[in-house]
Design an enzyme around this catalytic site. Structure first.
Site, PDB file in Angstrom:
ATOM      1  CG  HIS A  72      -1.994  -0.945   1.256  1.00  0.00           C
ATOM      2  ND1 HIS A  72      -3.105  -0.808   2.037  1.00  0.00           N
ATOM      3  CD2 HIS A  72      -2.173  -2.078   0.549  1.00  0.00           C
ATOM      4  CE1 HIS A  72      -3.928  -1.821   1.826  1.00  0.00           C
ATOM      5  NE2 HIS A  72      -3.375  -2.623   0.933  1.00  0.00           N
ATOM      6  CE1 TYR A 201      -4.582   3.609   9.348  1.00  0.00           C
ATOM      7  CE2 TYR A 201      -5.024   3.491  11.698  1.00  0.00           C
ATOM      8  CZ  TYR A 201      -4.296   3.088  10.601  1.00  0.00           C
ATOM      9  OH  TYR A 201      -3.280   2.179  10.744  1.00  0.00           O
ATOM     10  N   PRO A 293      -2.728  -0.091  19.130  1.00  0.00           N
ATOM     11  CG  PRO A 293      -4.645  -1.355  18.683  1.00  0.00           C
ATOM     12  CD  PRO A 293      -3.889  -0.695  19.792  1.00  0.00           C
ATOM     13  CE  LYS A 297       5.075   3.031  13.125  1.00  0.00           C
ATOM     14  NZ  LYS A 297       4.987   2.495  11.782  1.00  0.00           N
ATOM     15  CE1 TYR A 385      -0.431   3.514   9.799  1.00  0.00           C
ATOM     16  CE2 TYR A 385       0.176   2.797   7.595  1.00  0.00           C
ATOM     17  CZ  TYR A 385      -0.637   2.690   8.717  1.00  0.00           C
ATOM     18  OH  TYR A 385      -1.634   1.744   8.749  1.00  0.00           O
TER      19      TYR A 385
HETATM   20  C1  PHB Z   1      -4.875  -4.609  10.948  1.00  0.00           C
HETATM   21  O1  PHB Z   1      -5.062  -4.791   9.730  1.00  0.00           O
HETATM   22  O2  PHB Z   1      -5.071  -5.526  11.778  1.00  0.00           O
HETATM   23  C2  PHB Z   1      -4.471  -3.281  11.446  1.00  0.00           C
HETATM   24  C3  PHB Z   1      -4.187  -2.264  10.547  1.00  0.00           C
HETATM   25  C4  PHB Z   1      -3.802  -1.027  11.006  1.00  0.00           C
HETATM   26  C5  PHB Z   1      -3.700  -0.803  12.358  1.00  0.00           C
HETATM   27  C6  PHB Z   1      -3.964  -1.808  13.272  1.00  0.00           C
HETATM   28  C7  PHB Z   1      -4.347  -3.063  12.810  1.00  0.00           C
HETATM   29  O3  PHB Z   1      -3.355   0.425  12.815  1.00  0.00           O
END
Ligand code: PHB
Ligand code: APR
Length: 396
Positions: A72, A201, A293, A297, A385
């Site tokens: 991505h 997000y 989460p 990270k 990120y």
């Molecule tokens: C996930 O795909 O499990 C995932 C993706 C981004 C995050 C946390 C978990 O910030």
């Protein structure tokens, strides 16, 4: 029994450490209290930084990752009922993230370990650490109905947040830094084609939501919920209703629904212990630090720790140099604290805090607008990120 490095825990940290040591010609035994099947099926995070991917590929365990991982180059931030694209690769010289489940990394590492005939013990119990404050550490445990003692030069505590390694260090020798958040994430894995290419997000009046994926057939979704949330109160229909409300904007884009394969609640906390070493015991991954989460990270920090530890052990055995071992904790903690800050910042930016003052809501709004309108602010998000290069934290 004798080995050079006793590794406790077969999560990403323990398995990758074992793999890197094997490649450096250093013997290790990995011992894990759960079954192989359990660790291979445990659903966890799924975002790999560029450096994590590069390391897995360079060390010969990236073949399936390169084939099946989803690369991505951006993410979306959703607020004010609009999606705002953040370019990850432009500002970072082409770096990107790869979506590939943590349990897939675990499967690849176990397969490599077993193919090499490297000693790996599942379903051990009663693991106890001894003598690591002196020169003759050992680990005792039960396996296959018998008690064993494994003598070693070093112990790597890679047994996660609830493991025994950190607990074996005298509390007075550790400084603990901690923050818990007044919410958790309710996560589902659904058998549904991801309806968007990139992660979303979302900051929404009803709470945070995250759209992610695992494969072209599997969508991964999260909802901010109460920290003590009872999953019994969340039948699938309610989860979908809430996800539609938080992730859709009225522009015609719809989430795809499908059978829910897995459902769980993840607590949110920040936790660091310093130092990450006591005598001949070295902590790595979740055993030493936890991040919420939101910044994706956790697994990447575990990987960075064991990369540093493997290099330090290679210098010890190969060149009789202990400067890298002595610097291990300081080196790792630089990256850890950068990631702690980023994860805290992403969490504070996107969640609704219960009883949140209107002042805080305005600050969140100002920050969201800044990060999407200013190329400099967006580049800061992107750089963190995709993950800062290993070299950034290696200066002495
Ligand atoms: C996930 O795909 O499990 C995932 C993706 C981004 C995050 C946390 C978990 O910030
Ligand atoms: N003895 C042996 N093994 C143990 C013990 C014990 N007493 N206690 C825990 N373990 C095992 C766990 O069963 C687990 O398989 O140690 C392993 C630790 O693995 P993880 O929890 O995956 O931690 P780590 O390898 O540091 O990876 C960090 O995992 O929790 C996620 O989000 C986190 O992505 C991050 C990653």
């Amino acid at each position: 029994m004798r080995t050079q490095v006793a590794i406790i825990g077969a999560g990403p940290a323990g398995l990758l450490l074992g793999h890197l040591l094997l490649r450096a010609g250093i013997d290790a035994v990995v011992m894990e209290d759960r079954s192989r099947q359990h660790v291979e099926q445990r659903i966890r995070a799924g975002v790999l930084e560029q450096g994590t991917v590069d390391l897995l590929v360079a060390s010969g365990v990236g073949e399936r990752l390169l084939r099946q991982g989803l690369r991505h180059h951006g993410i979306d931030l959703l607020f004010d009922a609009r999606r705002h694209h953040i370019d990850l690769s432009g500002p970072t010289g082409g770096r990107a993230i790869t979506v590939y489940g943590q349990h897939e990394v675990v499967k690849d590492l176990i397969a490599a370990r077993l193919a090499a005939g490297a000693p790996t013990l599942f379903q051990v119990s009663g693991v106890a650490l001894h003598g690591f404050d002196g020169n003759k550490p050992s680990v005792t445990f039960a396996h296959g109905g018998r008690r064993h003692t494994l003598h070693c030069d070093f112990i790597a505590g890679c047994d996660g947040f609830h493991g025994v390694s950190r607990e074996a260090i005298p509390p007075a020798a550790l400084q603990v830094f901690e923050r818990s958040y007044p919410f958790a994430w309710l996560g589902i894995l659904a058998e549904a084609a991801p309806a968007a290419q990139e992660l979303i997000y979302a900051s929404h009046a009803r709470g945070f939501a995250l759209f992610s994926m695992r494969s072209p057939q599997i969508t991964r979704l999260y909802l901010q919920c109460r920290p003590d949330e009872d999953l019994g109160q969340w039948p699938d229909a309610r989860i979908w209703q809430e996800l539609h409300a938080r992730l859709e904007t009225g522009d015609g884009w719809r989430l795809n629904e499908g059978p829910v394969l897995q459902k769980s609640v993840t607590p949110m906390r920040s936790h660091v212990v310093e130092p990450m070493q006591y005598g001949r015991l070295f902590l790595a991954g979740d055993a030493a630090h936890i991040v919420p989460p939101t910044g994706a990270k956790g697994m990447n920090l575990a990987v960075a720790d064991v990369r540093a530890l493997a290099r330090a052990l290679a210098a010890h055995y190969g060149e009789r140099r202990d400067d890298l071992l002595a610097a291990y904790s300081v080196t790792c903690l630089r990256r850890v604290w950068r990631a702690e800050h980023f994860s805290w910042w992403m969490t504070a930016l996107l969640h609704r805090f219960p009883g949140q003052a209107p002042f805080m809501a305005r600050l969140q709004q100002a920050e969201l607008e800044y990060v999407t309108a200013s190329p400099a602010a967006a580049a800061t998000l992107a750089e963190n990120y995709v993950g800062l290069p290993f070299a950034t934290f290696e200066g002495t």
